[in-house]
Design an enzyme around this catalytic site. Structure first.
Site, PDB file in Angstrom:
ATOM      1  N   ASN A  50      74.610  10.008 113.680  1.00 18.61           N
ATOM      2  CA  ASN A  50      74.644  10.822 112.461  1.00 18.61           C
ATOM      3  C   ASN A  50      75.292   9.962 111.380  1.00 18.61           C
ATOM      4  O   ASN A  50      76.509   9.800 111.359  1.00 18.61           O
ATOM      5  CB  ASN A  50      75.456  12.106 112.706  1.00 18.61           C
ATOM      6  CG  ASN A  50      75.622  12.921 111.435  1.00 18.61           C
ATOM      7  OD1 ASN A  50      74.992  12.633 110.417  1.00 18.61           O
ATOM      8  ND2 ASN A  50      76.471  13.946 111.493  1.00 18.61           N
ATOM      9  N   TRP A  51      74.457   9.433 110.520  1.00 17.43           N
ATOM     10  CA  TRP A  51      74.974   8.514 109.493  1.00 17.43           C
ATOM     11  C   TRP A  51      75.748   9.242 108.395  1.00 17.43           C
ATOM     12  O   TRP A  51      76.376   8.597 107.561  1.00 17.43           O
ATOM     13  CB  TRP A  51      73.819   7.727 108.860  1.00 17.43           C
ATOM     14  CG  TRP A  51      73.314   6.587 109.693  1.00 17.43           C
ATOM     15  CD1 TRP A  51      73.746   6.221 110.949  1.00 17.43           C
ATOM     16  CD2 TRP A  51      72.297   5.641 109.331  1.00 17.43           C
ATOM     17  NE1 TRP A  51      73.056   5.123 111.378  1.00 17.43           N
ATOM     18  CE2 TRP A  51      72.156   4.745 110.394  1.00 17.43           C
ATOM     19  CE3 TRP A  51      71.485   5.487 108.201  1.00 17.43           C
ATOM     20  CZ2 TRP A  51      71.237   3.694 110.367  1.00 17.43           C
ATOM     21  CZ3 TRP A  51      70.573   4.451 108.173  1.00 17.43           C
ATOM     22  CH2 TRP A  51      70.456   3.556 109.254  1.00 17.43           C
ATOM     23  N   LYS A  52      75.627  10.566 108.355  1.00 21.83           N
ATOM     24  CA  LYS A  52      76.265  11.345 107.281  1.00 21.83           C
ATOM     25  C   LYS A  52      75.822  10.753 105.932  1.00 21.83           C
ATOM     26  O   LYS A  52      74.688  10.293 105.824  1.00 21.83           O
ATOM     27  CB  LYS A  52      77.776  11.374 107.477  1.00 21.83           C
ATOM     28  CG  LYS A  52      78.136  11.870 108.894  1.00 21.83           C
ATOM     29  CD  LYS A  52      79.580  12.177 109.116  1.00 21.83           C
ATOM     30  CE  LYS A  52      79.781  12.659 110.545  1.00 21.83           C
ATOM     31  NZ  LYS A  52      81.155  13.063 110.831  1.00 21.83           N
ATOM     32  N   HIS A 101      76.015  21.477 111.037  1.00 16.91           N
ATOM     33  CA  HIS A 101      77.175  20.592 111.189  1.00 16.91           C
ATOM     34  C   HIS A 101      78.368  21.204 110.451  1.00 16.91           C
ATOM     35  O   HIS A 101      78.216  21.718 109.342  1.00 16.91           O
ATOM     36  CB  HIS A 101      76.862  19.198 110.631  1.00 16.91           C
ATOM     37  CG  HIS A 101      77.876  18.187 111.049  1.00 16.91           C
ATOM     38  ND1 HIS A 101      79.145  18.152 110.515  1.00 16.91           N
ATOM     39  CD2 HIS A 101      77.841  17.201 111.979  1.00 16.91           C
ATOM     40  CE1 HIS A 101      79.840  17.183 111.090  1.00 16.91           C
ATOM     41  NE2 HIS A 101      79.060  16.596 111.992  1.00 16.91           N
ATOM     42  N   GLU A 150      80.703  19.996 108.781  1.00 16.37           N
ATOM     43  CA  GLU A 150      80.975  19.470 107.438  1.00 16.37           C
ATOM     44  C   GLU A 150      80.138  20.213 106.402  1.00 16.37           C
ATOM     45  O   GLU A 150      80.554  20.366 105.252  1.00 16.37           O
ATOM     46  CB  GLU A 150      80.689  17.957 107.389  1.00 16.37           C
ATOM     47  CG  GLU A 150      81.770  17.171 108.103  1.00 16.37           C
ATOM     48  CD  GLU A 150      81.333  15.785 108.542  1.00 16.37           C
ATOM     49  OE1 GLU A 150      80.217  15.342 108.212  1.00 16.37           O
ATOM     50  OE2 GLU A 150      82.132  15.141 109.255  1.00 16.37           O
ATOM     51  N   GLU A 160      80.981  20.022 118.964  1.00 13.71           N
ATOM     52  CA  GLU A 160      81.774  19.162 118.084  1.00 13.71           C
ATOM     53  C   GLU A 160      83.034  19.906 117.671  1.00 13.71           C
ATOM     54  O   GLU A 160      83.020  20.634 116.660  1.00 13.71           O
ATOM     55  CB  GLU A 160      80.966  18.801 116.828  1.00 13.71           C
ATOM     56  CG  GLU A 160      79.670  18.087 117.120  1.00 13.71           C
ATOM     57  CD  GLU A 160      79.324  17.081 116.026  1.00 13.71           C
ATOM     58  OE1 GLU A 160      78.829  16.012 116.378  1.00 13.71           O
ATOM     59  OE2 GLU A 160      79.563  17.364 114.832  1.00 13.71           O
ATOM     60  N   GLY A 211      85.963  12.711 113.184  1.00 13.31           N
ATOM     61  CA  GLY A 211      86.536  11.753 112.234  1.00 13.31           C
ATOM     62  C   GLY A 211      88.041  11.593 112.340  1.00 13.31           C
ATOM     63  O   GLY A 211      88.653  10.951 111.498  1.00 13.31           O
ATOM     64  N   SER A 269      84.711  11.665 117.364  1.00 10.66           N
ATOM     65  CA  SER A 269      85.492  10.468 117.684  1.00 10.66           C
ATOM     66  C   SER A 269      85.065   9.784 118.987  1.00 10.66           C
ATOM     67  O   SER A 269      85.902   9.231 119.701  1.00 10.66           O
ATOM     68  CB  SER A 269      86.995  10.784 117.699  1.00 10.66           C
ATOM     69  OG  SER A 269      87.418  11.178 116.409  1.00 10.66           O
TER      70      SER A 269
HETATM   71  P1  13P Z   1      82.800  10.914 114.232  1.00 12.54           P
HETATM   72  O1  13P Z   1      82.095  10.233 115.381  1.00 12.54           O
HETATM   73  O2  13P Z   1      82.975  10.037 113.040  1.00 12.54           O
HETATM   74  O3  13P Z   1      84.049  11.605 114.666  1.00 12.54           O
HETATM   75  O4  13P Z   1      81.808  12.080 113.739  1.00 12.54           O
HETATM   76  C1  13P Z   1      81.318  12.968 114.668  1.00 12.54           C
HETATM   77  C2  13P Z   1      80.295  13.805 114.024  1.00 12.54           C
HETATM   78  O5  13P Z   1      80.582  14.564 113.114  1.00 12.54           O
HETATM   79  C3  13P Z   1      78.916  13.642 114.471  1.00 12.54           C
HETATM   80  O6  13P Z   1      78.079  14.590 113.908  1.00 12.54           O
END
Ligand code: 13P
Length: 250
Positions: free
Chosen positions: A9-11, A95, A97, A167, A173, A212
């Site tokens: 997931n590159w966000k 997600h 976020e 998640e 993160g 993470s």
């Molecule tokens: P991280 O791997 O940066 O913690 O992010 C996880 C995530 O949100 C995957 O969708």
């Protein structure tokens, strides 16, 4: 043994030049990979780039969101069929976020799940609790509500051949992943919840862990019986770290 699935997931990271480098490094390091499927979910504008670089490879691509509506006057939205136009096969739904920043309800998220599924995209439904909810011991209740909203609206059979990603919000993160035991316990709970409504759907469902994950902790997580792979944020932006995680899955 069922195949593992590792999803990047590159966000909101990348640009044309850096994406090209990263995708070419993915191809070099990750094709072919035994017993593991690899997917990369890119920001919308880069779907065409992902398609042109990844077609004819074993790496699939997808998006990080989609509209709950199929077509119409919805400024700024992107529909399931538009994603399909660019060869996307997966889409991340709900997600945290997004759910927090854009106030997405469980019902909205469930509608998107069905929208993806009914257009032949594989939805990756994100579920998980906050730290306060975990400390209060209500994490299973929170996750159950997220799962039950989909079941209540569309039935448990819609989970067949789809993906749920656990998640925990506190692990995303933060550098502090859930322990393998914590993740396994929640994954078992999720599979059981769906199995109690539809056994076959629960068997064909893949349950990923996200939050993470890094090359060091990936093996302990992926060896757990109900952890079918991972959804990877930060470490997917480095081809070598992502490779380490994918190899842990194999
Ligand atoms: P991280 O791997 O940066 O913690 O992010 C996880 C995530 O949100 C995957 O969708």
């Amino acid at each position: 043994m069922p195949r593992k699935l590792v999803v990047a997931n590159w966000k909101m990271h990348g640009n044309l030049a850096s994406n090209q480098q990263l995708l070419e490094a993915y191809i070099q390091k990750l094709t072919p990979l035994k017993n593991t499927d690899v997917v990369v979910c890119v920001p919308y504008p880069y779907l065409a780039q992902a398609q042109s670089i990844l077609h004819n490879t074993t790496i699939a691509w997808g998006a990080q969101n989609l509209s709950k509506d199929p077509v119409g006057a919805f400024t700024g939205e992107v529909s399931a069929s538009m994603l399909k136009d660019f060869g996307a096969t997966y889409v991340i739904i709900g997600h945290s976020e997004r759910a927090t920043a854009y106030c997405e309800s469980d019902e909205n998220i469930a509608t998107k799940f069905m929208q993806a599924k009914s257009h032949g995209l594989t939805p990756i439904l994100c579920v998980g609790e906050t730290l306060i909810e975990r400390e209060a011991g209500v994490m299973e209740m929170v996750v159950a509500k997220q799962i039950d909203t989909v079941i209540g609206m569309y039935g448990a059979d819609v989970f067949a051949n789809t993906v749920v990603s656990y998640e925990p919000i506190w692990a995303i993160g933060s550098g502090l992943a859930a322990s393998a035991a914590q993740a396994q316990s929640m994954h078992e709970f999720i599979r059981g919840r769906i199995a109690s409504a539809d056994k076959e759907a629960a068997v064909s469902l893949k349950i990923l862990y996200g939050g993470s994950v890094n090359p060091q902790n990936a093996v302990q997580l992926f060896v757990m019986p109900d952890i079918d792979g991972g959804l990877i944020g930060k470490c997917s932006l480095s081809a070598s770290e992502f490779e380490g995680i994918c190899r842990a899955a194999t």
